[in-house]
Design a protein around this motif. Structure first.
Motif, short mmCIF file in Angstrom:
data_model
loop_
_atom_site.label_atom_id
_atom_site.label_comp_id
_atom_site.label_asym_id
_atom_site.label_seq_id
_atom_site.Cartn_x
_atom_site.Cartn_y
_atom_site.Cartn_z
N ARG A 224 -3.80 1.28 19.88
CA ARG A 224 -2.75 1.13 18.85
C ARG A 224 -3.25 0.13 17.82
O ARG A 224 -3.51 -1.03 18.15
N ILE A 225 -3.44 0.64 16.60
CA ILE A 225 -4.10 -0.19 15.57
C ILE A 225 -3.17 -0.38 14.37
O ILE A 225 -2.50 0.56 13.94
N LEU A 226 -3.20 -1.60 13.84
CA LEU A 226 -2.46 -1.89 12.59
C LEU A 226 -3.45 -2.45 11.57
O LEU A 226 -4.23 -3.34 11.90
N ILE A 227 -3.41 -1.91 10.35
CA ILE A 227 -4.18 -2.52 9.24
C ILE A 227 -3.18 -3.24 8.34
O ILE A 227 -2.19 -2.66 7.91
N LEU A 228 -3.52 -4.49 8.05
CA LEU A 228 -2.68 -5.29 7.13
C LEU A 228 -3.50 -5.57 5.88
O LEU A 228 -4.65 -5.99 5.98
N ASP A 229 -2.94 -5.38 4.73
CA ASP A 229 -3.63 -5.80 3.50
C ASP A 229 -2.62 -6.41 2.55
O ASP A 229 -1.49 -5.93 2.43
N LYS A 230 -3.06 -7.45 1.87
CA LYS A 230 -2.12 -8.15 0.98
C LYS A 230 -1.83 -7.34 -0.28
O LYS A 230 -0.88 -7.62 -1.00
N GLN A 231 -2.64 -6.34 -0.54
CA GLN A 231 -2.45 -5.55 -1.76
C GLN A 231 -1.97 -4.14 -1.44
O GLN A 231 -2.24 -3.61 -0.37
N HIS A 232 -1.31 -3.55 -2.43
CA HIS A 232 -1.00 -2.13 -2.35
C HIS A 232 -2.20 -1.36 -2.89
O HIS A 232 -2.89 -1.84 -3.78
N PHE A 233 -2.46 -0.19 -2.36
CA PHE A 233 -3.58 0.62 -2.84
C PHE A 233 -3.04 1.78 -3.67
O PHE A 233 -1.97 2.28 -3.37
N PRO A 234 -3.78 2.26 -4.68
CA PRO A 234 -5.10 1.79 -5.07
C PRO A 234 -5.04 0.40 -5.69
O PRO A 234 -4.07 0.05 -6.34
N ARG A 235 -6.14 -0.36 -5.46
CA ARG A 235 -6.21 -1.70 -6.03
C ARG A 235 -7.64 -1.90 -6.57
O ARG A 235 -8.59 -1.28 -6.13
N GLU B 267 -10.75 3.89 -6.65
CA GLU B 267 -10.55 5.21 -6.02
C GLU B 267 -11.17 5.28 -4.62
O GLU B 267 -10.59 5.85 -3.70
N PHE B 268 -12.37 4.73 -4.48
CA PHE B 268 -13.13 4.84 -3.23
C PHE B 268 -12.37 4.19 -2.07
O PHE B 268 -12.22 4.78 -0.99
N ASP B 269 -11.86 2.98 -2.30
CA ASP B 269 -11.21 2.25 -1.21
C ASP B 269 -9.91 2.95 -0.80
O ASP B 269 -9.56 2.99 0.38
N GLU B 270 -9.21 3.50 -1.78
CA GLU B 270 -7.98 4.21 -1.44
C GLU B 270 -8.28 5.47 -0.65
O GLU B 270 -7.60 5.83 0.32
N TYR B 271 -9.36 6.15 -1.05
CA TYR B 271 -9.77 7.37 -0.34
C TYR B 271 -10.06 7.05 1.13
O TYR B 271 -9.61 7.76 2.04
N LEU B 272 -10.81 5.97 1.38
CA LEU B 272 -11.15 5.61 2.76
C LEU B 272 -9.90 5.22 3.55
O LEU B 272 -9.75 5.57 4.72
N LEU B 273 -9.00 4.50 2.89
CA LEU B 273 -7.81 4.03 3.61
C LEU B 273 -6.84 5.19 3.87
O LEU B 273 -6.21 5.24 4.92
N ASN B 274 -6.77 6.13 2.93
CA ASN B 274 -5.83 7.24 3.10
C ASN B 274 -6.18 8.13 4.27
O ASN B 274 -5.31 8.78 4.84
N ARG B 275 -7.46 8.19 4.62
CA ARG B 275 -7.78 9.09 5.73
C ARG B 275 -7.61 8.42 7.10
O ARG B 275 -7.82 9.05 8.13
N VAL B 276 -7.22 7.16 7.07
CA VAL B 276 -6.95 6.45 8.32
C VAL B 276 -5.52 6.76 8.76
O VAL B 276 -4.59 6.64 7.98
N THR B 277 -5.38 7.14 10.04
CA THR B 277 -4.04 7.50 10.52
C THR B 277 -3.33 6.33 11.22
O THR B 277 -2.18 6.46 11.59
#
Ligand code: FAD
Length: 375
Positions: free
Chosen positions: A28-39, A100-110
């Motif tokens: 069970r994994i949680l990613i936390l980021d201080k920013q909203h994506f795309p950033r 764009e790149f960072d959002e693409y990578l993050l979006n494919r994470v479930t």
């Protein structure tokens, strides 16, 4: 309190890659980021084919509606002397926009994500880390870049004791008129070394976007170096003369100069948070991704998250990137032997600029893709 097996702080390339690599692990994994994506992320945005392969990115899919600039040539010079152009006869790199790149990578994470949420508190309670009094996990992974709160918690953290690289950069979409007045070509990024070899500047055109920046091992008069470089590029017509004026600054660590610990009980650092960027070029995306892949493999196999069980990660990083030098002063980007009166001559050599500067220092073509046997 919500419980997870792993909490990853930072959803940039390192954090997103770790969560992606742990897919199917039943953790069970949680990613936390201080920013909203795309950033936005201050970065020239070039990645090698190895990065694309390691991340299993389908370029046809990625290229749909995103900037993807194939690179075949490099224009290299020393400021104040004419540049050389080397044609590599094939695509040796790509230009992407981090927006764009960072959002693409993050979006494919479930995995679960909490975006726009800064980590305010990080406390160790018994066997768990508790974050913002809201989430807890026995393993916290620092993927929050140079100022990552996990790096502060398990080491001396960012501060004046560290030798950083300081850089300033601007990226903007050119108008059709600016594009006409820009001599720099998309398939040919330009690298301009400072005469003292303490840093370099770049002009990187990616589709309609132009990225210009300069990084140095010391930030003394960084603005002056940048100002002179930009004025020179404008007067020679390589870039349009009506640029946005606001350049963004950022500092980060290069591998050979970084002294941060890589792990502790229940904690790991990956990417910039660990200070892994390549020493000669400052490229950090590949080390961020490779450290995440190595961390994922160690986490999958570890019987628990004690420092001794996570030790294999530190060993894998040392095997991959080399043992860190204890000398934290001086020298950046180029080995000392190049800092000789020969430097100007070498920078006029097609062989040197192609084989050493581009293929070795910047593209790391001699380093094969990370294989499972590497960790
Ligand atoms: C000017 C410049 C140019 C560069 N050009 C290149 C290049 O062309 N190619 C290349 O490979 N590398 C380049 N780099 C290096 C590259 O940008 C980094 O090495 C890379 O971004 C590291 O990825 P990361 O995931 O470790 O960290 P980051 O990309 O910095 O991601 C960290 C994430 O953590 C989040 N975060 C930070 N603090 C907190 C907190 N307290 N709470 C929650 N979230 C937090 C941030 O919002 C961010 O999304 C460049 C760097 C600079 C400064």
């Amino acid at each position: 309190m919500e419980h997870y097996d792993i909490i990853i702080i930072g959803g940039g390339p390192a954090g997103a890659t770790l969560a992606w690599a742990l897919r199917g692990s039943h953790k069970r994994i949680l990613i936390l980021d201080k920013q909203h994506f795309p950033r936005d992320k201050t970065c020239a945005g070039w990645v090698t084919p190895t990065v694309i392969d390691s991340l299993e990115i389908d370029l046809d899919d990625y290229g749909l509606g995103r900037t993807l600039q194939p690179i075949q040539r490099f224009r290299i010079g020393m400021m104040g002397q004419p540049a050389l152009e080397n044609d590599h006869s094939e695509i040796v790199s790509y230009g992407i926009r981090r927006f764009e790149f960072d959002e693409y990578l993050l979006n494919r994470v479930t995995a679960d994500k909490q975006l726009g949420v800064p980590v305010k508190t990080l406390e160790r309670h018994s066997q768990n880390w508790v974050i913002n009094d809201t989430w807890e996990a026995p393993l916290v992974v620092g993927a929050g870049g140079h100022f990552c709160p996990v790096a502060t918690k398990i080491g001396a953290g960012p501060g004046s004791h560290e030798t950083v690289v300081a850089a300033k950069e601007v990226e903007f979409e050119m108008t059709p008129d600016q594009a006409l007045r820009c001599a720099a070509r998309g398939d040919t990024p330009e690298l301009w070394f400072c005469p003292d070899l303490k840093g370099y500047a770049w002009v990187f055109r990616k589709g309609h976007y132009l990225n210009i920046g300069l990084g140095r091992e010391d930030n003394h008069k960084l603005g002056d170096h940048l100002h002179r470089f930009v004025a020179d590029m404008k007067s020679s017509g390589r870039i349009p003369d009506d640029l946005p004026t606001r350049f963004k600054g950022h500092a980060y660590l290069l591998y050979a100069r970084a002294q941060r610990p890589l792990m502790d009980d229940g904690a790991l650092l990956i990417g910039d948070s660990a200070g892994l960027a390549y020493t000669q070029s400052g490229e950090g995306i590949r080390p961020a991704i490779e450290s995440a892949l190595m961390a994922a493999e160690v986490v999958r196999r570890a019987p628990d998250y004690s420092a001794s069980s996570l030790q294999r990660y530190g060993e894998a990083v040392a095997e991959r990137f080399g043992t860190r030098s204890l000398n934290t002063t001086g020298g950046w980007r180029v080995p000392d032997w190049v800092r000789t009166p020969m430097a100007r001559t070498l920078m006029r050599s097609h062989w040197f600029t192609r084989k050493v500067v581009t293929e070795k220092w910047f593209l790391h073509q001699h380093v094969p893709q990370l294989g499972a046997e590497s960790y």
